[in-house]
Design an enzyme around this catalytic site. Structure first.
Site, PDB file in Angstrom:
ATOM      1  N   HIS A  80      29.315  -3.235  30.062  1.00  0.00           N
ATOM      2  CA  HIS A  80      28.952  -2.441  31.237  1.00  0.00           C
ATOM      3  C   HIS A  80      27.828  -3.127  32.002  1.00  0.00           C
ATOM      4  CE1 HIS A  80      30.769   1.765  30.278  1.00  0.00           C
ATOM      5  NE2 HIS A  80      31.572   0.789  29.928  1.00  0.00           N
ATOM      6  N   TYR A 208      25.165  10.055  34.291  1.00  0.00           N
ATOM      7  CA  TYR A 208      24.178  11.038  33.834  1.00  0.00           C
ATOM      8  C   TYR A 208      23.912  11.972  35.010  1.00  0.00           C
ATOM      9  CZ  TYR A 208      22.822   7.777  30.027  1.00  0.00           C
ATOM     10  OH  TYR A 208      22.798   6.948  28.940  1.00  0.00           O
ATOM     11  N   PRO A 300      18.601  11.955  23.046  1.00  0.00           N
ATOM     12  CA  PRO A 300      19.709  11.007  23.255  1.00  0.00           C
ATOM     13  C   PRO A 300      19.831  10.465  24.676  1.00  0.00           C
ATOM     14  CG  PRO A 300      20.529  13.256  23.071  1.00  0.00           C
ATOM     15  CD  PRO A 300      19.073  13.314  22.733  1.00  0.00           C
ATOM     16  N   LYS A 304      18.866   5.501  23.121  1.00  0.00           N
ATOM     17  CA  LYS A 304      17.949   4.529  22.530  1.00  0.00           C
ATOM     18  C   LYS A 304      17.846   4.603  21.000  1.00  0.00           C
ATOM     19  CE  LYS A 304      17.047   2.136  25.936  1.00  0.00           C
ATOM     20  NZ  LYS A 304      18.419   1.590  25.833  1.00  0.00           N
ATOM     21  N   TYR A 392      16.303   0.647  30.293  1.00  0.00           N
ATOM     22  CA  TYR A 392      17.644   1.020  29.828  1.00  0.00           C
ATOM     23  C   TYR A 392      18.303  -0.132  29.075  1.00  0.00           C
ATOM     24  CZ  TYR A 392      22.100   3.542  29.900  1.00  0.00           C
ATOM     25  OH  TYR A 392      23.236   4.214  29.526  1.00  0.00           O
TER      26      TYR A 392
HETATM   27  C1  PHB Z   1      27.468   8.441  23.946  1.00  0.00           C
HETATM   28  O1  PHB Z   1      28.401   7.786  24.427  1.00  0.00           O
HETATM   29  O2  PHB Z   1      27.617   9.103  22.907  1.00  0.00           O
HETATM   30  C2  PHB Z   1      26.161   8.439  24.650  1.00  0.00           C
HETATM   31  C3  PHB Z   1      25.991   7.637  25.755  1.00  0.00           C
HETATM   32  C4  PHB Z   1      24.779   7.624  26.418  1.00  0.00           C
HETATM   33  C5  PHB Z   1      23.747   8.424  25.967  1.00  0.00           C
HETATM   34  C6  PHB Z   1      23.913   9.212  24.845  1.00  0.00           C
HETATM   35  C7  PHB Z   1      25.128   9.224  24.182  1.00  0.00           C
HETATM   36  O3  PHB Z   1      22.575   8.412  26.635  1.00  0.00           O
END
Ligand code: PHB
Ligand code: APR
Length: 398
Positions: A80, A208, A300, A304, A392
């Protein structure tokens, strides 16, 4: 009931916990010729069945490559180059590669764990699964020990160092005397409800979203398997969230453009997880070293957790290898300080992104405008976007 027998096993490093931290440490030490025994209170099938996040920093991928466990990751992982933030329907793309020169790799933590187990077994690693009463002792002596019950036998593992890789609920952190250990914690007033679905993801990149109705995240595991999350109450009964309600909520929170592409289907692995920030200091006591979730938890948002654990293990393996192979304790003596320095910066990032992207029940209208201003600033400032991107993709190790 008496124990059938007492057995002593001798090794250089005794690793408590066979999650990604303990497994990777054992692999990196084995590659350098340092002998380990790995203990877990669960068995391999249970550990491999735990669902976790799935986004790897470039530094994490490099560590797995160096450890020799990145073959399938290179075949199946999805590269990505960016992700999207959405705020009440407005979207902003963070072009990670343009801003930092780096990429992220989507590959489930579960898969990382499976790859590590396969390699450890191929190398003949000694595991003690289903261990009970695991007790690290004599931590300040040159020969600390870990006592446990295994298959009805009392076992003592004698070693030079103990690695506490036993997660947030483990025994290692609690073996540090209370007058030495300092802990810092913040609990968030909501949880994440997560689902997996056997359908292509809504977008080829992660989204997000902060919406008046709460946070939502669109993620994936493969081109045909998606992972979604929505903010909900922590003590919410999962029975109140049939799939239809989750899809309806995702369509609203992710915004109209995304909703048009949302491919729905029956979900599996539906669960609610709380959000927590937690740090324990120091990460070393005598000859016991903490790494991964045993020492810290991040919410989450930003994915990280695993990446931070891998960064700890890179530092800890370097320190233990220097001791056992080069008779140098410099890295052992700086481990806690060096690791915590990075830990706090990653805590800051995970906390900040969580604060920006969720609906907080106690927020005043002013605080809600501050969140919006955060988003607007990131959307219009390349400098702010780059700062977010730099965190990130993963901060440097030292
Ligand atoms: C996930 O794909 O489970 C996932 C992706 C990004 C995050 C948290 C979990 O910030
Ligand atoms: N004795 C032995 N083993 C234990 C004990 C104990 N008393 N307590 C816990 N364990 C084991 C657990 O069964 C688990 O397999 O320690 C292991 C810890 O693994 P994780 O919780 O996965 O922690 P870690 O390896 O540090 O991985 C960090 O996992 O939780 C995510 O977000 C986190 O992604 C990050 C990564």
């Amino acid at each position: 009931m008496g124990h059938r027998m007492t057995r002593t096993i001798t090794t250089q490093v005794c690793i408590i916990g066979a999650g990604p931290s303990g497994l990777l440490l054992s692999q990196m030490l084995a590659n350098a010729g340092v002998d380990t025994v790995v203990i877990d209170r669960k068995d391999q099938a249970y550990i491999e069945g735990r669902i976790r996040a799935g986004v790897l920093e470039q530094g994490t991928v490099t560590a797995l490559e160096e450890a020799g466990v990145a073959c399938r990751l290179h075949r199946e992982g999805l590269k990505h180059t960016g992700f999207e933030l959405a705020f009440d329907g407005d979207r902003h793309r963070i072009d990670l590669t343009a801003l930092t020169g780096k990429t992220m790799t989507v590959y489930g933590q579960t898969e990382v764990t499976k790859d590590l187990f396969a390699k450890r077994h191929a190398d003949g690693q000694v595991f003690l699964f289903n261990a009970q009463n695991v007790t690290p002792i004599d931590l300040t002596l040159d020969q600390p020990r870990v006592n446990l019950i295994h298959d009805g036998d009392a076992i003592t593992v004698r070693c030079r160092h103990i690695a506490g890789c036993d997660g947030f609920h483990g025994v290692s952190r609690r073996a540090i005397p209370p007058d030495v250990l300092k802990t810092f914690e913040q609990v968030y007033p909501f949880g994440w409800l997560g689902i997996m679905v056997e359908k292509p993801p809504v977008s080829h990149e992660l989204i997000y979203a902060n919406h008046q109705r709460g946070f939502a995240l669109a993620s994936m595991r493969s081109p045909t398997r998606s992972r979604y999350y929505i903010q909900c109450d922590v003590d919410e009964d999962i029975a109140n969230w049939p799939d239809d309600r989750i899809w309806a909520e995702l369509a609203i929170r992710l915004g109209q453009d995304a909703a048009a592409n949302l491919l729905t289907g029956p979900s599996f692995e539906k669960s609610i997880a709380p959000l927590r920030s937690f740090v324990a200091e120091p990460m070393r006591y005598g000859n016991l070293f903490l790494a991964g979730d045993a020492a810290h938890i991040v919410p989450p948002t930003g994915a990280k957790g695993l990446n931070l654990a891998v960064a700890d293990i890179r530092l800890l393996s370097r320190a233990l290898i220097a001791h056992h192979k080069d008779h140098s304790d410099h890295h052992i003596d700086t481990y806690s300080r060096t690791a915590l320095n990075r830990v706090w910066k990653v805590e800051r990032f995970s906390w900040q992104l969580s604060m920006m992207m969720h609906q907080f029940p106690q927020h005043s209208p002013f605080q809600r405008r501050m969140q919006r201003a955060d988003f607007d600033y990131v959307s219009t400032s390349e400098t702010a976007s780059r700062a977010l991107a730099e965190n990130y993709v993963g901060l440097p190790l030292e």
